[in-house]
Design a protein around this motif. Structure first.
Motif, PDB file in Angstrom:
ATOM      1  N   VAL A 189       0.841  -1.207   0.000  1.00 12.11           N
ATOM      2  CA  VAL A 189       0.000   0.000   0.000  1.00 12.11           C
ATOM      3  C   VAL A 189       0.870   1.248   0.000  1.00 12.11           C
TER       4      VAL A 189
ATOM      5  N   TYR B 231       2.659   1.617  -3.327  1.00 12.09           N
ATOM      6  CA  TYR B 231       1.748   2.117  -4.362  1.00 12.09           C
ATOM      7  C   TYR B 231       1.504   3.616  -4.207  1.00 12.09           C
ATOM      8  N   LEU B 232       1.346   4.064  -2.963  1.00  7.61           N
ATOM      9  CA  LEU B 232       1.016   5.471  -2.722  1.00  7.61           C
ATOM     10  C   LEU B 232       2.205   6.402  -2.945  1.00  7.61           C
TER      11      LEU B 232
END
Length: 203
Positions: free
Chosen positions: A138, A141-142
């Motif tokens: 996560v 990805y961010l």
């Protein structure tokens, strides 16, 4: 510390000291990865210098060397309660390998190996490795920064272990590895603050 514990730590450290990025680079690419990129003996730099296949192979092998260390103590010496310290020693061996001048990786892959080992041999619960990996991907990805995702994974893993079980030895081992991961990324922290940290382009 008794002799058996010293033996466990020695097994873990020696296995962790195998510099797979260096081995793969020299054996298959005739390249010393320490002379290129960040100079780091980890999967990220191996992938950056040698290509995706070499990077993935390095990461997998760095994970497995910790699992093997813990498995040896758990299954051969029949001491699963203390096997985690072989895993911790393997992570330190990865960072400070005796076979590569004590200059190694940043412990992210070996942290995954430690978490996978505890999930298999200690907790018998996959969530101890799944939750930190979710946090890793996560954040990756961010923000597109492997370093930030790795440090976040380390902290999330220690928080999860701290609150989900009551084994003080494993809790201490987990936080020790988290501190190691953050410390090994101290240069990256400065780059993140200065907005100069490398970002991945494939995600």
């Amino acid at each position: 510390m008794n002799w058996m514990m010293i033996c466990y730590i020695a097994i873990g450290y020696l296995l962790g000291s195998i510099p797979f990025a260096l081995v793969i680079g020299k054996l298959f690419y005739h390249t010393d990865v320490r002379k290129y990129g960040s100079g780091n003996l980890g999967g990220t730099n191996a992938g950056r210098v040698l290509g995706k296949k070499a990077g993935i192979a390095t990461i997998v092998l760095d994970v497995l060397k910790v699992v093997v260390a813990v498995a040896i103590v758990s299954l051969i010496f029949l001491d699963p309660d203390n096997a985690i310290w072989a895993g911790v020693a393997a992570a330190f061996g990865h960072c400070y390998p005796v076979f590569a001048g004590f200059k190694g990786g940043k412990a992210a892959a070996t942290l995954v190996g430690f978490l996978l080992s505890t999930a298999i041999f200690t907790f018998h619960n996959a969530m101890y490795v799944v939750i930190p990996l979710i946090a890793f991907f996560v954040l990756l990805y961010l923000f597109k920064m492997v370093s930030l995702a790795s440090m976040s994974m380390a902290i999330v893993s220690s928080l999860y272990i701290t609150f989900m079980q009551n084994n003080i030895s494993i809790t201490i081992a987990s936080w020790l590895l988290s501190v190691l991961v953050v410390y090994r990324h101290r240069v990256n922290i400065g780059k993140i603050i200065n907005h100069t940290e490398n970002k991945i382009t494939w995600l």
